[in-house]
Write a protein that holds these residues in place. Structure first.
Motif, PDB file in Angstrom:
ATOM      1  N   ALA A  12       0.813  -1.219   0.000  1.00 45.50           N
ATOM      2  CA  ALA A  12       0.000   0.000   0.000  1.00 45.50           C
ATOM      3  C   ALA A  12       0.845   1.268   0.000  1.00 45.50           C
ATOM      4  O   ALA A  12       0.342   2.354  -0.302  1.00 45.50           O
ATOM      5  N   GLY A  18      -0.932   0.870  -3.459  1.00 49.91           N
ATOM      6  CA  GLY A  18      -1.492   2.158  -3.053  1.00 49.91           C
ATOM      7  C   GLY A  18      -2.798   2.470  -3.771  1.00 49.91           C
ATOM      8  O   GLY A  18      -3.748   2.986  -3.174  1.00 49.91           O
ATOM      9  N   LEU A  44       1.282   6.677   5.992  1.00 47.84           N
ATOM     10  CA  LEU A  44       0.077   5.957   5.577  1.00 47.84           C
ATOM     11  C   LEU A  44      -1.050   6.106   6.597  1.00 47.84           C
ATOM     12  O   LEU A  44      -2.229   6.125   6.234  1.00 47.84           O
TER      13      LEU A  44
END
Length: 300
Positions: A12, A18, A44
């Protein structure tokens, strides 16, 4: 918005994972991920992703991220070392099995056949997929063709040349990473597809010359396609990715050049899946890349 299931999204913090994480958050899912350091975890967290510090080579470090997770999106780093890949897939899949995950969607980051090829990039992925299937976890395998984002590699698109190591005269279906993420989220939302391997492709198949025509129109300048020798591609990538990765990618493109006819076509995508993920035409993708500052068109 009511929170749906918790999904663990590997990668991610990168482009592929992502994009998947972003779409899942918009749909109301809670998203977990695993990163290598606390600074990245903090970044994040600000995006609404619950990030855990861990390492694919350390099985124990992955366990906390699986708490409460019902689905997993798995994509692995580009790596051509067989033993490292075995360790990565064993650790990630075993942790999913221990957590009683209900669905695992694995983006294999490339298309390949069921036959042994002798090409490390493909034979490694084949072994990884076999491990996923043997785990007993309901799983969906995604096999993208070639990513449009490869055109952003420095030197691929020059002032008047598009140089890439594929045949000039064979139509290939390219896909954007954003569209690949849409396929991934579709798969996560449709557990009834478990057991299937889905080729994920864009809406059009283009020859090298047609690629150049699309770039020419979008950039308002004459762009010619050049079928780049694989050796030159390897030489250019080596300083950027390292020798091992450059050799691994070059070998995969050698195989691709001889087997381009095996790549999936747009018509192989089911009507239902295509309706949900129509895909981005190349010309539109180039225009978006211009808006994001990746290419500079000629004023006219």
């Amino acid at each position: 918005m009511a929170i749906k299931d918790k999904v663990l999204v590997y990668g991610a913090g990168g482009v592929q994972g992502g994009a998947v994480a972003s779409k899942l958050l918009k749909e109301g899912y809670a998203v977990h991920t695993i990163v290598r350091n606390s600074d990245k975890a903090a970044q994040l967290q600000e995006q609404g992703i619950t990030a855990f510090v861990g390492d694919l080579s350390d099985a124990g470090s992955l366990t906390p991220a699986y708490q409460g997770v019902s689905k997993v999106f798995l994509v692995l780093p580009v790596d051509f070392d067989l033993e490292r890949n075995r360790q990565f897939i064993r650790n990630t899949v075993d942790a999913a099995k221990e957590a009683n995950v209900k669905l695992l969607v694995f983006n294999a980051s490339g298309f390949f056949t069921d036959d042994v090829t002798g090409v490390a990039a493909y034979d490694i992925k084949r072994e990884l997929i076999a491990y996923v299937k043997q785990s007993g976890i309901p799983s969906i395998i995604l096999q993208p063709t070639l990513y449009m984002e490869n055109f952003l590699i420095p030197g691929v698109v020059d002032n008047q040349t598009l140089a890439y190591p594929v045949p000039a005269d064979f139509a290939i279906t390219w896909i954007s990473m954003e569209d690949a993420a849409a396929y991934s989220v579709y798969a996560l939302n449709h557990p009834e597809l478990a057991g299937q391997t889905l080729p994920i492709v864009g809406p059009e198949a283009l020859t090298g010359n047609q690629l150049a025509e699309q770039f020419s129109a979008a950039l308002n300048r004459n762009v010619q396609f050049y079928s780049l020798p694989v050796e030159a591609f390897q030489e250019a990538l080596s300083p950027v990715l390292g020798k091992e990765s450059a050799v691994g990618l070059a070998d995969s493109y050698k195989w691709l050049g001889l087997n381009t006819h095996l790549l999936p076509k747009p018509e192989q995508v089911s009507d239902e899946l295509r309706s949900a993920t129509p895909g981005t035409p190349l010309k539109e993708w180039v225009k978006q890349a211009v808006q994001n500052g990746f290419f500079t068109p000629v004023a006219g």
